[in-house]
Scaffold this motif. Structure first.
Motif, PDB file in Angstrom:
ATOM      1  N   UNK A  42       0.851  -1.186   0.000  1.00 38.47           N
ATOM      2  CA  UNK A  42       0.000   0.000   0.000  1.00 38.47           C
ATOM      3  C   UNK A  42       0.893   1.243   0.000  1.00 38.47           C
ATOM      4  N   UNK A  43       0.462   2.330  -0.619  1.00 36.23           N
ATOM      5  CA  UNK A  43       1.294   3.527  -0.646  1.00 36.23           C
ATOM      6  C   UNK A  43       1.499   4.091   0.754  1.00 36.23           C
ATOM      7  N   UNK A  44       2.652   4.660   0.982  1.00 36.93           N
ATOM      8  CA  UNK A  44       3.005   5.220   2.291  1.00 36.93           C
ATOM      9  C   UNK A  44       2.575   6.679   2.341  1.00 36.93           C
ATOM     10  N   UNK A  45       1.300   6.886   2.559  1.00 38.84           N
ATOM     11  CA  UNK A  45       0.761   8.246   2.551  1.00 38.84           C
ATOM     12  C   UNK A  45       0.936   8.958   3.880  1.00 38.84           C
ATOM     13  N   UNK A  46       1.180   8.238   4.933  1.00 44.88           N
ATOM     14  CA  UNK A  46       1.290   8.854   6.250  1.00 44.88           C
ATOM     15  C   UNK A  46       2.610   9.535   6.513  1.00 44.88           C
ATOM     16  N   UNK A  47       3.509   9.534   5.575  1.00 44.92           N
ATOM     17  CA  UNK A  47       4.821  10.120   5.829  1.00 44.92           C
ATOM     18  C   UNK A  47       4.951  11.508   5.217  1.00 44.92           C
ATOM     19  N   UNK A  54      -2.302  16.478   9.584  1.00 44.47           N
ATOM     20  CA  UNK A  54      -3.333  16.909  10.536  1.00 44.47           C
ATOM     21  C   UNK A  54      -4.574  17.399   9.809  1.00 44.47           C
ATOM     22  N   UNK A  55      -4.398  18.169   8.730  1.00 41.45           N
ATOM     23  CA  UNK A  55      -5.544  18.669   7.969  1.00 41.45           C
ATOM     24  C   UNK A  55      -6.328  17.526   7.335  1.00 41.45           C
ATOM     25  N   UNK A  56      -5.640  16.539   6.799  1.00 36.27           N
ATOM     26  CA  UNK A  56      -6.319  15.386   6.207  1.00 36.27           C
ATOM     27  C   UNK A  56      -7.066  14.599   7.277  1.00 36.27           C
ATOM     28  N   UNK A  57      -6.445  14.386   8.426  1.00 36.87           N
ATOM     29  CA  UNK A  57      -7.102  13.664   9.515  1.00 36.87           C
ATOM     30  C   UNK A  57      -8.330  14.412  10.010  1.00 36.87           C
ATOM     31  N   UNK A  63     -16.189  13.926   8.580  1.00 35.46           N
ATOM     32  CA  UNK A  63     -17.168  13.261   7.722  1.00 35.46           C
ATOM     33  C   UNK A  63     -18.210  12.512   8.553  1.00 35.46           C
ATOM     34  N   UNK A  64     -17.794  11.861   9.630  1.00 39.98           N
ATOM     35  CA  UNK A  64     -18.756  11.129  10.452  1.00 39.98           C
ATOM     36  C   UNK A  64     -18.890  11.693  11.863  1.00 39.98           C
TER      37      UNK A  64
END
Length: 94
Positions: A42-47, A54-57, A63-64
């Motif tokens: 899987x791509x390492x998007x968390x780095x 923080x903005x993505x999280x 959303x929910x």
């Protein structure tokens, strides 16, 4: 340069950096020098940068679980400046 993952049967996983699209299907293990096949992960998007993560999280969480607003945000408008010059009284008002 892109980081590609390989898995050696004896020593486990290791990474190899190569130009995009030019990674070999197998590479020599750095420990035992045996051929190791390339694996797809899987791509390492968390780095990424901390502020972007923080903005993505925060966006995903809203959303929910939207944030509850209990009051209006503080006004950022500056007040009208007050002048003590008597000539300013003769100017037309908006």
């Amino acid at each position: 340069m892109v980081t590609y993952a390989y898995r050696c049967p004896q020593d486990g996983a290791f990474d190899l950096r190569a130009p995009m699209g030019q990674a070999p299907q197998s590479a020599a293990c750095p420990t035992c020098e045996d051929e190791a096949p390339r694996v797809f992960l899987a791509p390492r998007l968390g780095s990424g940068r901390a502020d972007l993560v923080r903005a993505i999280d925060r966006t995903k969480a809203s959303a929910d679980r939207p944030e509850v607003v209990s009051r209006l945000p503080a006004s950022r408008r500056r007040g009208t400046p007050v002048t003590s010059n008597p000539l300013h009284r003769k100017l037309p008002r908006p």
